[in-house]
Design a protein around this motif. Structure first.
Motif, mmCIF file in Angstrom:
data_model
loop_
_atom_site.group_PDB
_atom_site.id
_atom_site.type_symbol
_atom_site.label_atom_id
_atom_site.label_comp_id
_atom_site.label_asym_id
_atom_site.label_seq_id
_atom_site.Cartn_x
_atom_site.Cartn_y
_atom_site.Cartn_z
ATOM 1 N N GLU A 140 -0.457 -1.933 -7.893
ATOM 2 C CA GLU A 140 -1.303 -2.695 -8.066
ATOM 3 C C GLU A 140 -1.354 -3.027 -9.681
ATOM 4 O O GLU A 140 -1.407 -3.994 -10.089
ATOM 5 C CB GLU A 140 -2.745 -2.495 -7.888
ATOM 6 C CG GLU A 140 -2.969 -2.569 -6.088
ATOM 7 C CD GLU A 140 -4.536 -2.476 -5.888
ATOM 8 O OE1 GLU A 140 -5.102 -3.687 -5.530
ATOM 9 O OE2 GLU A 140 -4.866 -1.250 -5.757
ATOM 10 N N VAL A 141 -1.047 -1.926 -10.440
ATOM 11 C CA VAL A 141 -0.927 -2.165 -12.004
ATOM 12 C C VAL A 141 0.307 -2.956 -12.094
ATOM 13 O O VAL A 141 0.329 -3.584 -13.234
ATOM 14 C CB VAL A 141 -1.018 -0.725 -12.638
ATOM 15 C CG1 VAL A 141 -0.727 -0.860 -14.126
ATOM 16 C CG2 VAL A 141 -2.408 -0.257 -12.515
ATOM 17 N N LEU A 142 1.238 -2.587 -11.462
ATOM 18 C CA LEU A 142 2.736 -3.081 -11.797
ATOM 19 C C LEU A 142 2.692 -4.602 -11.466
ATOM 20 O O LEU A 142 3.611 -5.484 -12.001
ATOM 21 C CB LEU A 142 4.043 -2.602 -10.877
ATOM 22 C CG LEU A 142 4.222 -1.125 -11.457
ATOM 23 C CD1 LEU A 142 5.601 -0.795 -10.667
ATOM 24 C CD2 LEU A 142 4.681 -1.381 -12.907
ATOM 25 N N GLU A 143 1.717 -5.168 -10.583
ATOM 26 C CA GLU A 143 1.608 -6.724 -10.279
ATOM 27 C C GLU A 143 1.408 -7.470 -11.552
ATOM 28 O O GLU A 143 1.556 -8.331 -11.776
ATOM 29 C CB GLU A 143 0.647 -6.967 -9.206
ATOM 30 C CG GLU A 143 0.939 -6.436 -7.606
ATOM 31 C CD GLU A 143 -0.044 -6.556 -6.901
ATOM 32 O OE1 GLU A 143 0.503 -6.506 -5.671
ATOM 33 O OE2 GLU A 143 -1.356 -6.614 -7.021
ATOM 34 N N VAL A 167 9.924 4.039 -3.379
ATOM 35 C CA VAL A 167 8.619 3.063 -2.714
ATOM 36 C C VAL A 167 8.387 3.735 -1.710
ATOM 37 O O VAL A 167 9.204 3.416 -0.447
ATOM 38 C CB VAL A 167 9.038 1.652 -3.057
ATOM 39 C CG1 VAL A 167 7.873 0.897 -2.466
ATOM 40 C CG2 VAL A 167 9.484 1.340 -4.467
ATOM 41 N N PRO A 168 7.308 4.280 -1.376
ATOM 42 C CA PRO A 168 6.980 4.802 -0.051
ATOM 43 C C PRO A 168 6.034 3.793 0.893
ATOM 44 O O PRO A 168 5.970 2.668 0.352
ATOM 45 C CB PRO A 168 5.757 6.220 -0.410
ATOM 46 C CG PRO A 168 5.342 5.382 -1.536
ATOM 47 C CD PRO A 168 6.150 4.670 -2.481
ATOM 48 N N GLY A 169 5.683 4.189 2.146
ATOM 49 C CA GLY A 169 4.962 3.432 2.982
ATOM 50 C C GLY A 169 3.604 3.181 2.536
ATOM 51 O O GLY A 169 3.111 3.319 1.480
ATOM 52 N N GLY A 170 3.133 2.232 3.207
ATOM 53 C CA GLY A 170 1.593 2.008 3.140
ATOM 54 C C GLY A 170 1.250 0.727 4.042
ATOM 55 O O GLY A 170 2.031 0.436 4.869
ATOM 56 N N PHE A 171 -0.016 0.372 3.892
ATOM 57 C CA PHE A 171 -0.396 -0.537 5.133
ATOM 58 C C PHE A 171 -1.046 -1.722 3.934
ATOM 59 O O PHE A 171 -2.033 -1.508 3.009
ATOM 60 C CB PHE A 171 -1.610 -0.044 5.773
ATOM 61 C CG PHE A 171 -0.783 1.102 6.712
ATOM 62 C CD1 PHE A 171 0.017 0.901 7.803
ATOM 63 C CD2 PHE A 171 -0.978 2.433 6.339
ATOM 64 C CE1 PHE A 171 0.639 1.983 8.743
ATOM 65 C CE2 PHE A 171 -0.393 3.480 7.105
ATOM 66 C CZ PHE A 171 0.606 3.404 8.386
ATOM 67 N N GLY A 172 -0.934 -3.005 4.642
ATOM 68 C CA GLY A 172 -1.595 -4.016 4.044
ATOM 69 C C GLY A 172 -0.910 -4.750 2.949
ATOM 70 O O GLY A 172 0.060 -4.191 2.295
ATOM 71 N N LYS A 173 -1.451 -5.809 2.465
ATOM 72 C CA LYS A 173 -0.755 -6.833 1.433
ATOM 73 C C LYS A 173 -1.117 -6.259 0.184
ATOM 74 O O LYS A 173 -0.151 -6.390 -1.094
ATOM 75 C CB LYS A 173 -1.391 -8.114 1.504
ATOM 76 C CG LYS A 173 -0.447 -9.010 0.364
ATOM 77 C CD LYS A 173 -1.037 -10.367 0.852
ATOM 78 C CE LYS A 173 -0.314 -11.403 -0.059
ATOM 79 N NZ LYS A 173 1.099 -11.487 -0.194
ATOM 80 N N ARG A 174 -2.089 -5.436 -0.260
ATOM 81 C CA ARG A 174 -2.520 -4.760 -1.672
ATOM 82 C C ARG A 174 -1.292 -4.234 -2.290
ATOM 83 O O ARG A 174 -0.814 -3.179 -1.659
ATOM 84 C CB ARG A 174 -3.763 -3.956 -1.348
ATOM 85 C CG ARG A 174 -4.287 -3.384 -2.682
ATOM 86 C CD ARG A 174 -5.696 -2.709 -2.407
ATOM 87 N NE ARG A 174 -5.472 -1.551 -1.575
ATOM 88 C CZ ARG A 174 -5.304 -0.260 -2.186
ATOM 89 N NH1 ARG A 174 -4.733 -0.076 -3.372
ATOM 90 N NH2 ARG A 174 -5.083 0.804 -1.364
ATOM 91 N N GLY A 175 -0.925 -4.396 -3.234
ATOM 92 C CA GLY A 175 -0.362 -3.967 -4.041
ATOM 93 C C GLY A 175 1.468 -4.187 -3.757
ATOM 94 O O GLY A 175 2.235 -3.518 -4.611
ATOM 95 N N VAL A 176 1.706 -4.896 -2.750
ATOM 96 C CA VAL A 176 2.924 -5.454 -2.368
ATOM 97 C C VAL A 176 3.793 -5.956 -3.251
ATOM 98 O O VAL A 176 5.004 -5.423 -3.427
ATOM 99 C CB VAL A 176 2.902 -6.091 -0.982
ATOM 100 C CG1 VAL A 176 4.244 -6.769 -0.751
ATOM 101 C CG2 VAL A 176 2.646 -5.122 0.073
ATOM 102 N N GLU A 177 3.284 -6.776 -4.087
ATOM 103 C CA GLU A 177 4.193 -7.665 -4.922
ATOM 104 C C GLU A 177 4.623 -6.651 -6.244
ATOM 105 O O GLU A 177 5.498 -6.702 -6.850
ATOM 106 C CB GLU A 177 3.359 -8.653 -5.725
ATOM 107 C CG GLU A 177 3.288 -9.872 -4.715
ATOM 108 C CD GLU A 177 4.446 -10.434 -4.071
ATOM 109 O OE1 GLU A 177 5.254 -10.733 -4.865
ATOM 110 O OE2 GLU A 177 4.462 -10.639 -2.846
ATOM 111 N N GLY A 178 3.716 -5.606 -6.559
ATOM 112 C CA GLY A 178 4.051 -4.598 -7.564
ATOM 113 C C GLY A 178 5.234 -3.756 -7.108
ATOM 114 O O GLY A 178 6.168 -3.511 -7.782
#
Length: 182
Positions: free
Chosen positions: A96-99, A114-125
């Motif tokens: 999220e900071v990288l966004e 770049v590990p897994g995760g769920f949802g849109k939050r932080g994806v652009e970073g």
């Protein structure tokens, strides 16, 4: 048998063996195995304690405040470091900071995970990190969602499909390079 403190979990089997725990357990179970040969295990601990190399890996994720979320990955990196006699330094980077910020902090990394995760939050970073890695020749690995964002990044910045995305994040994208099956 004392349960002494150890600076590494990998030292504990040798410590318990030195206290005779394995012999006690075998006697209680009425087993008579040959003496334990922990030479391979001691070699593992030796490699862990005396690395010959160092490597810096950025783990770009959205749960970096809870590093235990990535425990299996950090342990896998530690195991790879033992195998290669390398001290692995993991740098947790908030996607999220990288966004919002530039990705120059990644330039000093030997690799980006770049590990897994769920949802849109932080994806652009995460996408920015993958792009930086690709454009600067930094080895990168995307796992689960990380692989999905690598595909999205490539489609956007190499194939020229500016709206490429996953249907999980943008159902209306004209370039659904990752499609969730209902």
């Amino acid at each position: 048998i004392p349960a002494l403190d150890a600076d590494s979990i990998y030292k504990i089997p040798g410590m318990l063996h030195a206290e005779g725990l394995d012999v006690i357990v075998c006697r209680k179970l009425q087993l008579n195995p040959p003496p334990a040969d922990l030479s391979t295990w001691h070699g593992l601990v030796e490699a862990l304690e005396h690395p010959e190399h160092a490597v810096h890996i950025a783990m770009v994720g959205k749960y970096v405040d809870l590093t235990e979320s990535y425990k299996s990955l950090s342990e896998a990196l530690t195991h790879a470091g033992i195998h290669t006699r390398s001290k692995v330094h993991i740098h947790y980077v908030d996607s999220e900071v990288l966004e919002k910020d530039d990705v120059e902090s990644l330039r000093s990394m030997d690799a980006i995970l770049v590990p897994g995760g769920f949802g849109k939050r932080g994806v652009e970073g995460k996408i920015k990190a993958i792009r930086f890695a690709r454009e600067n020749g930094i080895p990168s690995l995307g796992i689960c969602l990380g692989m999905q964002v690598a595909v999205i990044e490539f489609a956007r910045n190499v194939c020229g499909w500016k709206d490429a995305n996953s249907t999980e994040f943008d159902k209306a994208t004209t370039h659904p390079v990752v499609s969730l099956l209902e």
